[in-house]
Write an enzyme that holds these catalytic residues in place. Structure first.
Site, PDB file in Angstrom:
ATOM      1  N   GLU B  65      -0.349  32.478 -47.886  1.00 14.99           N
ATOM      2  CA  GLU B  65       0.047  31.522 -48.932  1.00 14.99           C
ATOM      3  C   GLU B  65       0.138  30.101 -48.411  1.00 14.99           C
ATOM      4  O   GLU B  65      -0.309  29.161 -49.059  1.00 14.99           O
ATOM      5  CB  GLU B  65       1.397  31.921 -49.542  1.00 14.99           C
ATOM      6  N   HIS B 134      10.237  40.963 -56.630  1.00 23.32           N
ATOM      7  CA  HIS B 134       9.069  40.719 -57.471  1.00 23.32           C
ATOM      8  C   HIS B 134       9.450  40.278 -58.880  1.00 23.32           C
ATOM      9  O   HIS B 134       8.669  40.437 -59.796  1.00 23.32           O
ATOM     10  CB  HIS B 134       8.219  41.996 -57.580  1.00 23.32           C
TER      11      HIS B 134
END
Lengths: 333, 332, 390
Positions: B65, B134
Site C-alpha cells: 500500500e 475489516h
C-alpha cells in the site's frame, strides 16, 4: 556485480575544476549554515552533509536537466549541485518567502520545480515511493528520462524501501536508487539494525543490478553513477548504487554523538574527499595550488551573497498562511 | 431528438462506468491497485477493464500500500492522472504516511510548486460480519487533514458522476465507497455524467428536524424519515456528499429552518465527522436551535463478528427515529 | 573585540553548561576550532568558534549553567563575526480570525440563549423587554437578570428575589421585572408625547353594520380596527416600528404589534401578533382573542413574547380617556387608545356629537420626532375614517 575496481573515466582540467568547486561549495555552505544555526538565524532541524560531498558532486554529473531528483532531509548539497541557487536555499533556511519553498519547508523540504527537485523529504524512506511513481509516469508517458532517488542506509530498514525496490524492479521502472551509506541512521549503527548489512545483496535480491562505490572518491562516484544511469536509460530497469561514505558532523546540530567513537571520525577525516581530490588532481597535472585558493575566494563570495540575500529577504505575510493548502489553479496539462 | 430512457444499473456498474469514461477520455488516466486487473477488482468494480484497456492502464500491484499509493503520488507529480484503488480503508492505514505526509503536504511544503492531481478510491464501512480489522469507517480521520478532499458518494448519480471532477481537481481527492452500496440497484439517466463535488444535497425536504448523514447510512436515514413522516414528523434529510470541505452552508440552512438536528455517522462518535458538524451547528446556528444536537453513531467498540452484535453496534433505523422523536417531542 | 556566545544547537536547547574550556586567554583560534565542551540535556557537545582571532578573556567559568546567547568569552580578531545580536523577529502571528460564520439572514427569530430563556421563565421576565448584549442583539442570562433588576449573582444572593414557585411568588417576580423594565425605559429613552382625538363615527357605523352580518363568534371589536390602523400607519412612518439597539434604529423585519394585556392576577404582558399589516380583520380579531386567552393562562409562545416591533395599549375599557404610556424597550413607540366617548364635535360649521377616541403616541425621540409622530397619528386617524379598507 561489484565495480569498485573499474578505471575512472579520464577527466580534463575543466571537469576537475568543476568537481572541486562543487564539493567546496557544499562544504562552505554547510559550515556557514552551522554558524547561522548556532546564531539562531536558522531554526528547526539542520542536517549537515559535511564529509559526503563527493557523492552529490559526483553522482549529479550523471543526471540530465530533464531527469528528476528525490532526496532526503540532508539535501542541501544535492540541491546546490542540481542547480538550486545558494541564495534560494539560504533564504529557505531562514524561512523567508524568497526561499525555494517560500519559507514553508525549511532545511528539510527544499523543492524546486525548475530543476525537477522533488524534496527534501523528512520521513526516512518516504521519498522512495515518490521516485517510483515519477519513474512510472515517465514509463507510461514514454519520457526517456530517469529518476534519481537519494536516501540513507537507514531507509533500508523501512518497509517502504522493500516495497519500492520490489515495485520498481517488477515493473522495470527507470529509477536510480542512490543509497548513501554513512553507517549511522541518526544514532543507530547499521550493524545494530540490519541482520544483513550487505546492502547490495539486499538490492540484488530484487533482481536489481547493484554495486558499491567508494563514496569519498568523487571520480568513483561519478563513474559508477554514469554507468548505472546509462543502463537505466537504455532499458536496463532500476539500478542500485551504494555509496560508502561518512558524515563528519553529528546527525543534526543538537546531537552529542554518544553513539560513535571520536577515533572513528578522525580516521574518516583522513579520507576527506576534498583535499583527497585536490591532491590527486594536482598529481595528475590537472590543478595547481592557486586553483583551490581561487575557488575558495569565489565560493566565499557566493556564500556571503547568499547570506545577504537571505538576511534581506522578507517574511511571507501571515494573511497568506492558508495559501497552497489547495491549488490555486488547475494542474497543468 | 428524444432523450434516451433511463438505464437500470447498480452502484458497482456506475463506478465502473465512471472509470471507463475516465480511461477513454484522458490517456493519462490509469487504474492501479491490488487485484484490479486479473481478479476484476475485489468488489468486481473493475471487471472487464483489463481486457478492454490493457495492462499498462489497469495495473495490478503487489500488496504494498505504501509503495503504490506513494507511486500514485509520484506519478501524479510526473504528469499522469492515476486512480489508485486501496482495496479498503482498513488497508489504507499502511499508506497513511504517504497520504498525510506527502499527498496532503507537498503542495504546501513546496510553497505552491507541486500540485498532486491524484484520486484514491477506497471501500469503507461495516455490516457484513467482517470483524474488527475489516469494518472501519475512517472517512472522518481523512476529513481532518488539510490539503486533501474527501468525497462519499451515496447514490447512483454520485457513484457515476464524482470520479471525473475528482480527476480534474488539481489536488488529492479521496473517494469512499461504502461496501453495502455496490449492489444497490436503480435507474440512472442514460447520459448521467459529472456532478458537483462541493455541495451537500437535500435528499428529502422537511420542516421539523434535519437528519444529516453521508455514504452508507443514507438509505437508513431516508427510511427513518419515512417512518417519522407517518407519525407527523416531517424530517429533512441531508446527504453530505463531501466531507472535506463540508458544505456548512447547506447544513446551517437546514438547521436554521428546522431548529433540530440529528447526525447519523457510521464512524465512532468520539472526534468524528458528527462531532465536527455538531460544532459547526453550535457555532453558526446556536440561536436557531430548539433542542440539543443529537448523534447516532457506531458503538465505541471494535466491530464484532457475531451478527446480532454487529447490528447492535451500527447505526440503525430505530435509533435514528428515536433520536429524532426525542428532539421533537421531548420523549421518544 | 567581539563576543563569543553560548550557541543554540537545537530548537529545544535552552541552556548549556561549559564543562571544560579547550582554550586559554592568549590562544590564537581559527574558524572551526573547538573551544569548549558544553553539557546539554542530550549530552556533551563540543562547540566551535566561527571566526579567526585571539582569546582575550574567558568570561564564563566552568560549571555554570547559562541560557543560550549568554556571552562566554571575548575574542579579538581580524574578522568580526556577522552581526548576531540583531535577530530579526518574525512578524507577530495575528490571532487567526475564526472562519466567517454562515449566519443565516435574520428570520425575525429572537436570539435568546437557552439559559436566558430558562432564567426569563424563572424570573417572569418578558423577553420582549430585554435588550441583548450579545452578538446581533443576542440575549444572554445576564441580560435577563439585569432586566429583572437583579445583578448576575456573584455570591449566594438572598436579594435575588423569591424563587419561582407559587403563583404569588411568580407574580411578585413579574412585578419586579416590569418595574425594572419601566424604570429603565424612563431612564434611557427620551420620550415625547403626542395626542389627538379621532372621530370614530364612520368606524363605529361600519362596525355595527358589519357585525350585524356576522355570527356572534365572529364579531369585531373596534380595538381590532385600531390595531390594524396602527399597523398600516407604520408604513407611512416606518421609524415608529423597530428597535433602538447599539445607538441606532433597526427597523423591524415586519409589523408585529404588541398588544398590552392585563393579567387577572395583576401585571401586564404585551405579546405580539405577527405581520398585522397583512392580516385580514377576521384573522386579526381571532388572533387577539386567542392571544388574550393564552396570555391569561400563561402559555404564550416565545416568539410572541419577544417579537413585538411596536406596542398598542388600549385602556379604553377601563374608562380612561387618554393614556400616555411608557415605551417597552427596545421598541421605539407606544400607541395608546383611550375610552370611546361621545363628545361634542365641530364639523362643516355645525356642532354635533361623535364617538371619539383619544389616540396618543409615546415616541422615542432618538428614532422619531414630533413632526414624524404627528404624521403617524394623522395616518391612524385617516385610516380609521375608511374602516372598510382596513
Amino acid at each position: 556485480m561489484s565495480d569498485e575496481g573499474a578505471a575512472p573515466r579520464a577527466i580534463d582540467r575543466d571537469h576537475a575544476l568543476l568537481l572541486l568547486r562543487q564539493m567546496i561549495r557544499i562544504r562552505r555552505f554547510e559550515e556557514k549554515s552551522a554558524e547561522l544555526y548556532s546564531d539562531g538565524k536558522i531554526r528547526g532541524f539542520l542536517h549537515l552533509y559535511i564529509g559526503q560531498e563527493a557523492v552529490a558532486a559526483g553522482a549529479m554529473q550523471a543526471l540530465r536537466p530533464e531527469d528528476a531528483v528525490v532526496a532526503t532531509y540532508r539535501e542541501h548539497g544535492h540541491a546546490l549541485v542540481r542547480g538550486v541557487s545558494a541564495g534560494a536555499i539560504m533564504a529557505e533556511l531562514y524561512g523567508k518567502v524568497e526561499g525555494c519553498s517560500r519559507g514553508r519547508g525549511g532545511s528539510m523540504h527544499l523543492f524546486d520545480a525548475a530543476t525537477r527537485f522533488y524534496g527534501g523529504n523528512a520521513i526516512v524512506g518516504g521519498g522512495l515511493p515518490l521516485a517510483v511513481g515519477l519513474a512510472l509516469a515517465d514509463k507510461i508517458q514514454g519520457h526517456p528520462r530517469l529518476t534519481a532517488c537519494f536516501f540513507g542506509e537507514g531507509a533500508v530498514a523501512e518497509g517502504e524501501f522493500h516495497e519500492s525496490m520490489n515495485l520498481a524492479a517488477l515493473w522495470q521502472l527507470p529509477v536510480l536508487f542512490c543509497c548513501e551509506n554513512n553507517l549511522y541512521a541518526m544514532g543507530t549503527a547499521l550493524a545494530r539494525s540490519e541482520s544483513e548489512t550487505d546492502l547490495c545483496l539486499k538490492a540484488s535480491s530484487f533482481e536489481m543490478p547493484a554495486w558499491p562505490v567508494d563514496g569519498m572518491d568523487v571520480i568513483a562516484c561519478e563513474t559508477a553513477t554514469r554507468r548505472a544511469a546509462e543502463s537505466v536509460r537504455t532499458g536496463g530497469g532500476p539500478h542500485f548504487v551504494e555509496f560508502r561514505t561518512y558524515r563528519y558532523r553529528a546527525h543534526s546540530m543538537f546531537d552529542p554523538e554518544l553513539y560513535r567513537d571520536k577515533a572513528e571520525v578522525e580516521e574518516w577525516k583522513e579520507r576527506d574527499p576534498i583535499p583527497a581530490f585536490a591532491a590527486r588532481a594536482k598529481q595528475d597535472g590537472l590543478l595547481q595550488d592557486e586553483d583551490a585558493a581561487a575557488i575558495e575566494d569565489e565560493v566565499g563570495v557566493e556564500i556571503a551573497k547568499s547570506v545577504e540575500f537571505a538576511e534581506a529577504g522578507t517574511w511571507e505575510p501571515v494573511e497568506d498562511l492558508t495559501r497552497f493548502a489547495y491549488s490555486e489553479r488547475p494542474a497543468g496539462r | 431528438m428524444t432523450t434516451p430512457a433511463p438505464v437500470k444499473t447498480t452502484y458497482r456498474e456506475a463506478v465502473r462506468a465512471a472509470i471507463r469514461e475516465a480511461l477513454q477520455r484522458d490517456e493519462r488516466v490509469f487504474l492501479m491497485g491490488e487485484d484490479v486487473g486479473r481478479y476484476g477488482g475485489c468488489f468486481a468494480v473493475s471487471k472487464g477493464l483489463l481486457a478492454e484497456f490493457g495492462a499498462a492502464r489497469i495495473r495490478d500491484t503487489p500488496l504494498s500500500e505504501s509503495a503504490f499509493v506513494g507511486a500514485g503520488i509520484g506519478a501524479a507529480l510526473g504528469g499522469a492522472r492515476p486512480i489508485v484503488e486501496i482495496m479498503t480503508v482498513n488497508f489504507s492505514l499502511l499508506a497513511l504516511d504517504q497520504i498525510v505526509n506527502n499527498a496532503a503536504a507537498i503542495l504546501y511544503m513546496s510553497g505552491g510548486q507541486f500540485s498532486i492531481p491524484l484520486v484514491i478510491r477506497m471501500t469503507t464501512g461495516a455490516g457484513r460480519q467482517l470483524a474488527a480489522q475489516h469494518s472501519h469507517s475512517l472517512e472522518g480521520w481523512y476529513a481532518h487533514i488539510p490539503g486533501i478532499k474527501v468525497l462519499a458518494p451515496a447514490t447512483l448519480e454520485d457513484a457515476r458522476g464524482m470520479l471525473w471532477p475528482a480527476l480534474e481537481d488539481p489536488d488529492p481527492v479521496l473517494i469512499f465507497e461504502h461496501g453495502s452500496l455496490y449492489n444497490m440497484a436503480g435507474e440512472l439517466a442514460a447520459d448521467a455524467g459529472a456532478v458537483d463535488i462541493s455541495r451537500a444535497a437535500v435528499r428529502r425536504p422537511g420542516t421539523d428536524v434535519s437528519l444529516i448523514t453521508y455514504g452508507g447510512t443514507l438509505g437508513k436515514t431516508l427510511a427513518a424519515a419515512e417512518e417519522l413522516g407517518a407519525d407527523g414528523i416531517n424530517a429533512e434529510v441531508i446527504d453530505l456528499r463531501t466531507l472535506r470541505p463540508l458544505d456548512t452552508e447547506t447544513i446551517i440552512g437546514s438547521v436554521s429552518k428546522t431548529h433540530r438536528a440529528v447526525i447519523v455517522d457510521e464512524g465512532w462518535r468520539s472526534g468524528s465527522v458528527s462531532a465536527e458538524i455538531t460544532a459547526r451547528i453550535v457555532e453558526n446556528a446556536f440561536y436557531d436551535l430548539d433542542a440539543p444536537v443529537a448523534r447516532v453513531c457506531s458503538a465505541e467498540v471494535p466491530m464484532p463478528y457475531a451478527k446480532h452484535l454487529e447490528d447492535a453496534a451500527l447505526p440503525q433505523v430505530p435509533a435514528i427515529v428515536a433520536g429524532a422523536r426525542r428532539l421533537v417531542s421531548g420523549h421518544e | 573585540m567581539s563576543e563569543f556566545r553560548m550557541p543554540s544547537l537545537g530548537a529545544d536547547m535552552e541552556a548549556g553548561t561549559v564543562v571544560e574550556w579547550r582554550v586559554h586567554p592568549g590562544d590564537r583560534v581559527k574558524r572551526g576550532d573547538i573551544v569548549a565542551l558544553v553539557e546539554t540535556e542530550k549530552g556533551l557537545i563540543e562547540i566551535e568558534i566561527f571566526q579567526d582571532g585571539e582569546i582575550e578573556s574567558l568570561v564564563m567559568p566552568e560549571g555554570e549553567k547559562v541560557a543560550v546567547g549568554t556571552v562566554l568569552a571575548m575574542i579579538s580578531g581580524e574578522a568580526a563575526p556577522p552581526p548576531a545580536a540583531k535577530v530579526e523577529p518574525a512578524p507577530k502571528v495575528a490571532p487567526k480570525a475564526p472562519p466567517v460564520p454562515h449566519r443565516t439572514e435574520s428570520t425575525g427569530r429572537a436570539r435568546v440563549s437557552p439559559l436566558a430563556r430558562k432564567r426569563a421563565q424563572e424570573l417572569g421576565v418578558d423577553l420582549a423587554r430585554v435588550v441583548g448584549s450579545g452578538e446581533g442583539g443576542a440575549i444572554a442570562a445576564a441580560d435577563v437578570e439585569r432586566a429583572a433588576g437583579q445583578a448576575p449573582p456573584t455570591a449566594p444572593a438572598p436579594a435575588v428575589g423569591p424563587p419561582p414557585g407559587t403563583a404569588t411568588d411568580r407574580q411578585a417576580a413579574m412585578r419586579k421585572a416590569i418595574a425594572a423594565a419601566m424604570a429603565r425605559s424612563k431612564r434611557e429613552i427620551p420620550h415625547y408625547y403626542l395626542g389627538t382625538h379621532v372621530d370614530m363615527s364612520k368606524a363605529m357605523a361600519w362596525l355595527t353594520a358589519e357585525n350585524l352580518r356576522r355570527p356572534v363568534t365572529e364579531r369585531l371589536l373596534y380595538s381590532a380596527l385600531a390595531i390594524k390602523a396602527v399597523a398600516l400607519a407604520v408604513h407611512e412612518v416606518p421609524e415608529t416600528n423597530g428597535f433602538w439597539v447599539d445607538g441606532a434604529f433597526q427597523p423591524g423585519a415586519g409589523v408585529h404589534v404588541g398588544v398590552a394585556i392585563s393579567l387577572r392576577q395583576g401585571g401586564l404582558v404585551a405579546p405580539a401578533i405577527h405581520d398585522v399589516d397583512e392580516m385580514p380583520l377576521n384573522d386579526l380579531m381571532r388572533s387577539m382573542l386567542a392571544l388574550v386567552q393564552r396570555a391569561r393562562s400563561g402559555v404564550l409562545r416565545s416568539s410572541e413574547v419577544s417579537d413585538a416591533t411596536i406596542t398598542v395599549t388600549n385602556l379604553g375599557e377601563r374608562g380612561v380617556e387618554t393614556v400616555f404610556g411608557i415605551i417597552y424597550p427596545p421598541q421605539v413607540a407606544l400607541v395608546g387608545f383611550g375610552t370611546l366617548v361621545e363628545q361634542p364635535w365641530a364639523a362643516d360649521g355645525m356642532i354635533g356629537t361623535r364617538p371619539v377616541i383619544a389616540a396618543s403616541l409615546s415616541g422615542d425621540h432618538r428614532a422619531s420626532d414630533g413632526h414624524r409622530g404627528a404624521r403617524f397619528l394623522a395616518a391612524i386617524d385617516r385610516l380609521l375614517q375608511e374602516p372598510e379598507k382596513l
